[in-house]
Design a protein around this motif. Structure first.
Motif, PDB file in Angstrom:
ATOM      1  N   UNK A 143      -0.219  -3.992  34.981  1.00 34.21           N
ATOM      2  CA  UNK A 143      -0.143  -3.677  35.810  1.00 34.21           C
ATOM      3  C   UNK A 143      -0.139  -2.058  36.111  1.00 34.21           C
ATOM      4  N   UNK A 144       0.422  -1.028  34.936  1.00 31.66           N
ATOM      5  CA  UNK A 144       0.532   0.044  34.955  1.00 31.66           C
ATOM      6  C   UNK A 144      -0.764   0.679  34.392  1.00 31.66           C
ATOM      7  N   UNK A 145      -0.888  -0.233  33.765  1.00 31.97           N
ATOM      8  CA  UNK A 145      -2.914   0.343  33.162  1.00 31.97           C
ATOM      9  C   UNK A 145      -3.583   0.522  34.316  1.00 31.97           C
ATOM     10  N   UNK A 146      -4.024  -0.771  35.156  1.00 29.99           N
ATOM     11  CA  UNK A 146      -4.809  -0.670  36.159  1.00 29.99           C
ATOM     12  C   UNK A 146      -4.568   0.353  37.709  1.00 29.99           C
ATOM     13  N   UNK A 147      -2.890   0.213  37.796  1.00 28.81           N
ATOM     14  CA  UNK A 147      -2.686   1.380  38.499  1.00 28.81           C
ATOM     15  C   UNK A 147      -2.704   2.349  38.943  1.00 28.81           C
ATOM     16  N   UNK A 148      -3.147   2.850  37.199  1.00 29.24           N
ATOM     17  CA  UNK A 148      -3.504   4.356  36.579  1.00 29.24           C
ATOM     18  C   UNK A 148      -5.105   4.742  37.460  1.00 29.24           C
ATOM     19  N   UNK A 149      -5.837   3.808  37.055  1.00 25.46           N
ATOM     20  CA  UNK A 149      -6.910   3.885  37.242  1.00 25.46           C
ATOM     21  C   UNK A 149      -7.328   3.635  38.517  1.00 25.46           C
TER      22      UNK A 149
END
Length: 227
Positions: A143-149
């Motif tokens: 969730x954090x990884x895709x939230x940054x993209x």
């Protein structure tokens, strides 16, 4: 800018070469003789691309190749997994991994490994991202990884396994400023005492993404923790 930027640049150059330029032969002339140098180069590149695709479709293309992750392998990671035989892994130095994260908008993880699909006839990478030890769950990591993209327009999360490890997976699309069609992407994450690992598959376009999925699935099924 480092090796990852060259990977992106070389992919764009490859598309330019593969697209090539067409030339119309003079009436009544010999097609081969009247073909321009650029058209001839494009034809040769297209033929080479077809050969690569044919090789990628052979049984050998999806056999296990090298294994990455363990100490002394091409990429040292918190977990290990199999790489498809015709793909080429390359470990990233810490400074290059950090720069890759900044370039692609990821602050929570750093690039650790790029596995190049070009030897298998595709344009794209499996990229592996790692974090310091964390108490987050695999889903929270994703969730954090895709939230940054940037430009993510749709996400679908699921609980799964990577090898025998609990994992989370996300299938999502991003909106490209250069294309009308949303770009498909996929990633899975696992967490071990050594940190979280995110394995991400993009691709130059959705066709390339689909053709590269078997290599991604091979990686996911073969994950094991590194002691």
């Amino acid at each position: 800018m480092g090796k990852y930027k060259w990977g992106a640049v070389s992919a764009v150059l490859s598309i330019g070469v593969l697209a090539g330029c067409s030339a119309t032969p003079e009436k009544g002339g010999d097609t081969a003789k009247n073909a321009s140098p650029s058209a001839s180069a494009a034809a040769s590149a297209n033929a080479a691309k077809k050969d690569d695709k044919a090789a990628a479709g052979s049984p050998d293309a999806w056999k296990k190749g090298t294994r990455v992750g363990a100490a002394g392998s091409l990429c040292e990671l918190p977990v290990s997994f199999d790489v498809a035989k015709m793909w080429q892994p390359k470990g990233l130095k810490p400074e290059d991994g950090k720069l890759l994260g900044e370039f692609m908008g990821h602050k929570s993880a750093r690039g650790a490994c790029e596995i190049d699909a070009k030897p298998a006839g595709n344009i794209g990478f499996i990229r592996v991202w790692t974090t310091d030890p964390t108490k987050k769950s695999p889903r929270e990591v994703l969730e954090e990884f895709t939230g940054e993209q940037p430009r993510v327009v749709k996400k679908e999360f699921s609980d799964t396994k990577a090898g025998e490890l609990p994992a989370a997976e996300v299938s999502y699309t991003t909106k490209s400023p250069l294309k009308d069609e949303p770009q498909q992407e996929r990633a899975f994450a696992v967490v071990t005492p050594k940190g979280a690992t995110v394995v991400h598959l993009g691709g130059f376009d959705n066709t390339e993404h689909k053709e590269m999925l078997p290599a991604y699935e091979m990686a996911k099924k073969s994950v094991a923790p590194v002691s």
